[in-house]
Scaffold this motif. Structure first.
Motif, short mmCIF file in Angstrom:
data_model
loop_
_atom_site.label_atom_id
_atom_site.label_comp_id
_atom_site.label_asym_id
_atom_site.label_seq_id
_atom_site.Cartn_x
_atom_site.Cartn_y
_atom_site.Cartn_z
N LEU A 1 -34.17 -17.90 -4.40
CA LEU A 1 -34.09 -16.68 -3.59
C LEU A 1 -32.89 -15.83 -4.00
CD1 LEU A 1 -34.98 -18.13 -0.08
CD2 LEU A 1 -36.41 -16.63 -1.48
N LYS A 2 -31.76 -16.47 -4.28
CA LYS A 2 -30.56 -15.73 -4.70
C LYS A 2 -30.79 -15.04 -6.04
CE LYS A 2 -27.17 -18.59 -2.24
NZ LYS A 2 -26.08 -19.59 -2.40
N ARG A 3 -31.47 -15.74 -6.96
CA ARG A 3 -31.79 -15.09 -8.24
C ARG A 3 -32.70 -13.89 -8.01
NH1 ARG A 3 -32.48 -20.51 -9.97
NH2 ARG A 3 -34.75 -20.29 -9.84
N SER A 4 -33.66 -14.06 -7.10
CA SER A 4 -34.59 -12.96 -6.86
C SER A 4 -33.90 -11.75 -6.25
CB SER A 4 -35.75 -13.42 -5.96
OG SER A 4 -35.41 -13.45 -4.59
N VAL A 5 -32.82 -11.97 -5.50
CA VAL A 5 -32.06 -10.85 -4.95
C VAL A 5 -31.48 -10.00 -6.07
CG1 VAL A 5 -29.94 -10.26 -3.71
CG2 VAL A 5 -31.57 -11.86 -2.70
N GLU B 1 -32.61 -9.86 -9.06
CA GLU B 1 -33.74 -9.27 -9.77
C GLU B 1 -34.32 -8.09 -8.99
OE1 GLU B 1 -34.34 -13.73 -11.44
OE2 GLU B 1 -35.73 -12.97 -9.92
N LEU B 2 -34.34 -8.19 -7.67
CA LEU B 2 -34.78 -7.06 -6.84
C LEU B 2 -33.83 -5.88 -6.98
CD1 LEU B 2 -35.87 -9.00 -3.65
CD2 LEU B 2 -37.34 -7.40 -4.89
N GLU B 3 -32.55 -6.15 -7.10
CA GLU B 3 -31.59 -5.07 -7.33
C GLU B 3 -31.89 -4.35 -8.64
OE1 GLU B 3 -27.74 -6.95 -4.93
OE2 GLU B 3 -27.96 -7.27 -7.09
N LEU C 1 -42.76 -6.18 -15.33
CA LEU C 1 -42.05 -7.39 -15.80
C LEU C 1 -41.17 -7.96 -14.70
CD1 LEU C 1 -41.12 -6.30 -19.43
CD2 LEU C 1 -42.86 -7.96 -18.75
N TRP C 2 -40.49 -7.08 -13.95
CA TRP C 2 -39.67 -7.58 -12.83
C TRP C 2 -40.55 -8.18 -11.75
CZ3 TRP C 2 -35.23 -9.10 -13.74
CH2 TRP C 2 -34.28 -8.37 -14.48
N PHE C 3 -41.72 -7.58 -11.47
CA PHE C 3 -42.64 -8.19 -10.51
C PHE C 3 -42.96 -9.63 -10.93
CE2 PHE C 3 -44.87 -3.80 -9.76
CZ PHE C 3 -43.78 -3.37 -9.02
N GLY D 1 -35.61 -9.58 2.25
CA GLY D 1 -36.29 -8.61 3.10
C GLY D 1 -35.64 -7.24 3.05
N GLU D 2 -34.31 -7.21 3.02
CA GLU D 2 -33.60 -5.93 2.97
C GLU D 2 -33.91 -5.18 1.68
OE1 GLU D 2 -29.01 -4.27 2.59
OE2 GLU D 2 -29.38 -6.14 3.69
N LEU D 3 -33.91 -5.89 0.56
CA LEU D 3 -34.15 -5.24 -0.72
C LEU D 3 -35.60 -4.81 -0.89
CD1 LEU D 3 -31.76 -7.33 -2.93
CD2 LEU D 3 -31.62 -4.88 -2.52
N VAL D 4 -36.53 -5.56 -0.29
CA VAL D 4 -37.94 -5.12 -0.28
C VAL D 4 -38.05 -3.82 0.50
CG1 VAL D 4 -40.26 -5.67 0.57
CG2 VAL D 4 -38.91 -7.42 -0.63
N TRP D 5 -37.37 -3.75 1.64
CA TRP D 5 -37.37 -2.51 2.44
C TRP D 5 -36.78 -1.36 1.63
CZ3 TRP D 5 -33.29 0.54 4.24
CH2 TRP D 5 -33.64 1.51 5.20
#
Length: 282
Positions: free
Chosen positions: A88-92, A94-96, A60-62, A230-234
């Motif tokens: 992009l800020k929202r996705s940050v 969501e990545l967290e 769901l997050w993906f 990029g940092e959160l993907v890493w």
């Protein structure tokens, strides 16, 4: 001094609407009944439920993150940087939340994982179509990764379309070119179905932008938003590596993947590579 809240019915206060002809408006919108009945366990182990639900939550997050990055890519194409940065800020955030999904699985022992691992059969995370769309949006293209989805025509068509479309970074570089920055034509006109490869000329462009923040404030803020992603993907890739290493060591992964060895290789890769290397030249 405590406050006593009176019974709404006794005081004649407004009460919520409780009687509906069919399902509740909440259920109609959220489809909670569907979501909470998608867990079909394949073992008797009580730990399988958290593994399955956590994996479904990740999917769901993906889906949300793909939506944000596609929104950002379209906005960049139309030179709407504020809309792109907001997505992009929202996705940050969501990545967290996505990365935090590893917490319930992060300390699985080999015995705990083995107790229901056989239930996965040949299933493996690398087969996730929505995660593959995330990777394609990051510029990590691979035609071979469409192969597992040939038996699902709709999914295969969506992935094929995503493979041929500009990535989030492609749209960023195209915007830089429209703003007068010397992005090489070889980069702008590259085969979009292939993985993005780092360019020294693109690195020089980012270094020049970052060296003049007053002149390029808007682009610096875009670069930083991409760097946050990029940092959160890493971090996601490394958390996946650690969780897998704890649960199964260096054994072959489910679905015949290389397991930890493959994840280790992935964990060394940066997305939006020149945004990282350019910092050495500012």
């Amino acid at each position: 001094m405590s406050t006593i809240h009176p019974d709404p019915e006794a005081t004649g206060a407004q009460t919520p609407h409780l009687d509906f002809a069919g399902t509740t408006p909440y259920e109609d919108y959220v489809q909670a009944d569907v979501l909470t009945h998608l867990q079909h366990l394949r073992s008797d182990d009580p730990g399988e439920m958290v593994f399955l639900v956590t994996t479904q939550v990740m999917e769901l997050w993906f889906t949300v993150i793909v939506h944000e990055w596609e929104t950002a890519a379209h906005a960049l194409r139309e030179d709407r940087l504020t809309v792109a940065r907001d997505a992009l800020k929202r996705s940050v955030r969501e990545l967290e939340a996505l990365n935090a999904s590893w917490t319930p699985l992060a300390q699985l022992t080999p015995a705990q994982f083995n107790s229901y691992r056989a239930a996965l059969g040949e299933g493996s995370g690398f087969q996730s179509a929505m995660y593959r769309r995330m990777e394609f949006l990051l510029g990590d293209k691979s035609t071979s990764m469409l192969v597992p989805h040939r038996g699902a025509p709709r999914v295969h068509a969506e992935l094929e379309k995503a493979l041929a479309e500009p990535s989030l970074y492609d749209e960023t570089l195209a915007l830089l070119a429209r703003r007068g920055h010397p992005i090489p034509q070889a980069v702008l006109g590259r085969d979009l179905t292939q993985k993005y490869e780092s360019s020294p000329e693109v690195e020089a462009v980012w270094a020049a932008i970052y060296a003049n923040p007053d002149q390029h404030d808007e682009l610096v803020r875009l670069g930083e938003a991409l760097t946050d992603v990029g940092e959160l993907v890493w971090r996601w890739r490394n958390d996946h590596l650690v969780a897998t290493r704890r649960a199964m060591g260096s054994k072959t992964g489910t679905g015949g993947s290389a397991g930890v060895a493959w994840l280790e290789k992935r964990a060394t890769k940066n997305v939006f590579p020149e945004l990282w290397t350019a910092r050495s030249h500012v």
